[in-house]
Design a protein around this motif. Structure first.
Motif, short mmCIF file in Angstrom:
data_model
loop_
_atom_site.label_atom_id
_atom_site.label_comp_id
_atom_site.label_asym_id
_atom_site.label_seq_id
_atom_site.Cartn_x
_atom_site.Cartn_y
_atom_site.Cartn_z
N SER A 163 0.83 -1.21 0.00
CA SER A 163 0.00 0.00 0.00
C SER A 163 0.85 1.25 0.00
O SER A 163 0.55 2.23 -0.70
N GLU A 164 1.92 1.22 0.77
CA GLU A 164 2.81 2.38 0.81
C GLU A 164 3.51 2.58 -0.52
O GLU A 164 3.68 3.72 -0.98
N ARG A 165 3.92 1.48 -1.14
CA ARG A 165 4.57 1.58 -2.45
C ARG A 165 3.62 2.18 -3.49
O ARG A 165 4.00 3.03 -4.29
N VAL A 166 2.38 1.75 -3.45
CA VAL A 166 1.38 2.27 -4.37
C VAL A 166 1.11 3.74 -4.10
O VAL A 166 1.00 4.56 -5.03
N ARG A 167 1.01 4.11 -2.83
CA ARG A 167 0.75 5.51 -2.47
C ARG A 167 1.86 6.41 -3.01
O ARG A 167 1.59 7.49 -3.57
N GLU A 168 3.11 5.96 -2.85
CA GLU A 168 4.24 6.77 -3.34
C GLU A 168 4.22 6.88 -4.87
O GLU A 168 4.52 7.95 -5.41
N ALA A 169 3.89 5.79 -5.53
CA ALA A 169 3.85 5.82 -7.00
C ALA A 169 2.79 6.79 -7.50
O ALA A 169 3.00 7.53 -8.47
N ILE A 170 1.64 6.83 -6.82
CA ILE A 170 0.57 7.73 -7.23
C ILE A 170 0.96 9.19 -6.96
O ILE A 170 0.65 10.08 -7.76
N ALA A 171 1.65 9.42 -5.86
CA ALA A 171 2.09 10.79 -5.53
C ALA A 171 3.09 11.33 -6.53
O ALA A 171 3.26 12.55 -6.66
N GLN A 172 3.76 10.42 -7.26
CA GLN A 172 4.77 10.84 -8.23
C GLN A 172 4.21 10.96 -9.65
O GLN A 172 4.96 11.24 -10.59
N ILE A 173 2.91 10.78 -9.82
CA ILE A 173 2.31 10.91 -11.15
C ILE A 173 2.43 12.36 -11.63
O ILE A 173 2.07 13.30 -10.90
N ASP A 174 2.94 12.53 -12.82
CA ASP A 174 3.07 13.86 -13.41
C ASP A 174 1.90 14.10 -14.38
O ASP A 174 1.96 13.70 -15.55
#
Length: 357
Positions: free
Chosen positions: A292-303
């Motif tokens: 879940s944390e990995r997914v959260r970080e990936a979404i926060a990095q969406i440009d």
């Protein structure tokens, strides 16, 4: 050779009725052209020049028909093919006899007409009936008639079985194409029934079916199940400020990040609106939090950029693990409560059910 391979791929993977039918029709014309080419030399060798010249014309008709199909002239091609089959069949049984088996090809007009989607049902019924009546009439007239040219019995028998086998092969091809079309259409309908059209993730109904199945496995002493419920932060603001098209783009980007952030055995679904659900089989508490944390970080990095302006995207996730005797609905409710706590605590975070933010 590549041309034939492309046609076969169309037949194997097509879901479009017209495309599959035309691919099959083109393949049949190619096979028929090759077969009639061999007949030219055969009839010339046994001293039946009429039939040799007729097969020259047949080869040209099938080549022309294949070209017409590829150029979108489907109706003209159909008329040429049907006309060639009728004329060639009648000429062959009149010249070398009913036992040659060329009349078998006339039967093929019926399934080809019925499978095509270029005509109304009544027209197909009329054509099929007319072909049936014509075939029976030819049988009555030519079965015991003396042929104009007599060819050696072994050659006649060989022609009979060759034409019989060719007809069966083409019928098998028609049946196979129809089966594949139906099977692919059913698969497409199943996919549509369980897929969210915007994100191409599983939809809520299908996700619940999967969740119920995994819950049953868990209750039988099987693998554990983690449920992760996520909600895109300030999604309404994205729609209001940047427009619904940008909002849809954001949802698709989030869906992609979720899809890439889980294993093949996991399931990701659009739960509704800007909410998403991840089902993680064989996943303990620590691993569920890590995913879940990995997914959260990936979404926060969406440009995501709209009109030269960066659109920030983040997600809040609530995590729960199914417990013995608990229903899926209860586990989802706990995940939703954890999600709510994460929203109150400032969003863009992962909260485990039963733990304070």
């Amino acid at each position: 050779m590549k041309y034939i391979q492309d046609l076969v791929k169309t037949l194997q993977g097509g879901t479009n009725t017209t495309g599959v039918f035309l691919g099959l029709l083109t393949l049949v014309t190619v096979i028929a052209a090759v077969a009639h080419l061999s007949f030219i030399f055969l009839f010339d060798s046994v001293g039946v020049p009429w039939m040799a010249r007729a097969n020259v014309a047949s080869v040209l008709v099938y080549v022309l028909s294949a070209l017409l199909i590829q150029n979108g002239r489907h109706m003209i091609a159909m008329v040429l093919i049907v006309g060639e089959i009728l004329l060639h069949g009648i000429l062959a049984v009149a010249v070398i006899g009913w036992d040659s088996g060329f009349h078998y090809y006339i039967i093929l007009i019926m399934p080809v007409t019925i499978l095509s989607n270029f005509h109304a049902s009544w027209f197909k019924a009329v054509v099929a009936t007319a072909v049936g009546v014509l075939y029976m009439a030819l049988d009555f007239i030519f079965r015991n008639a003396t042929p104009l040219d007599v060819i050696p019995p072994p050659m006649l028998q060989g022609l009979h079985y060759f034409n019989q086998a060719s007809t069966l092969v083409i019928l098998a091809m028609l049946a196979t194409a129809y089966y594949r079309l139906v099977a692919n259409a059913e698969a497409s309908l199943r996919h549509q029934a369980c897929t969210d059209p915007l994100t191409q993730l599983q939809n809520r109904r299908f996700a619940m079916e999967v969740a119920q199945h995994e819950a049953a496995v868990f209750e039988r002493g099987g693998r554990p199940l983690a449920l992760v419920l996520g909600d895109v932060d300030h999604f309404k603001r994205i729609n209001d400020v940047h427009g619904h098209e940008t909002g849809d783009t954001a949802l698709k980007a989030v869906a992609q990040a979720l899809r890439e952030g889980v294993r093949e055995v996991d399931h990701v679904a659009r739960w509704g609106g800007e909410e998403f659900l991840m089902l993680l089989p064989s996943t303990d508490e620590e691993e569920a939090m890590r995913v879940s944390e990995r997914v959260r970080e990936a979404i926060a990095q969406i440009d995501l950029v709209h009109q030269h302006q960066l659109v920030p995207i983040s997600i809040t996730l609530g995590v729960s693990l199914l417990t013995p005797g608990e229903s899926i609905e209860q586990a989802l409710a706990r995940a939703d409560q954890a999600l709510y706590k994460g929203k109150k605590a400032g969003r863009n975070r992962v909260i485990l059910a039963g733990h304070e933010a």
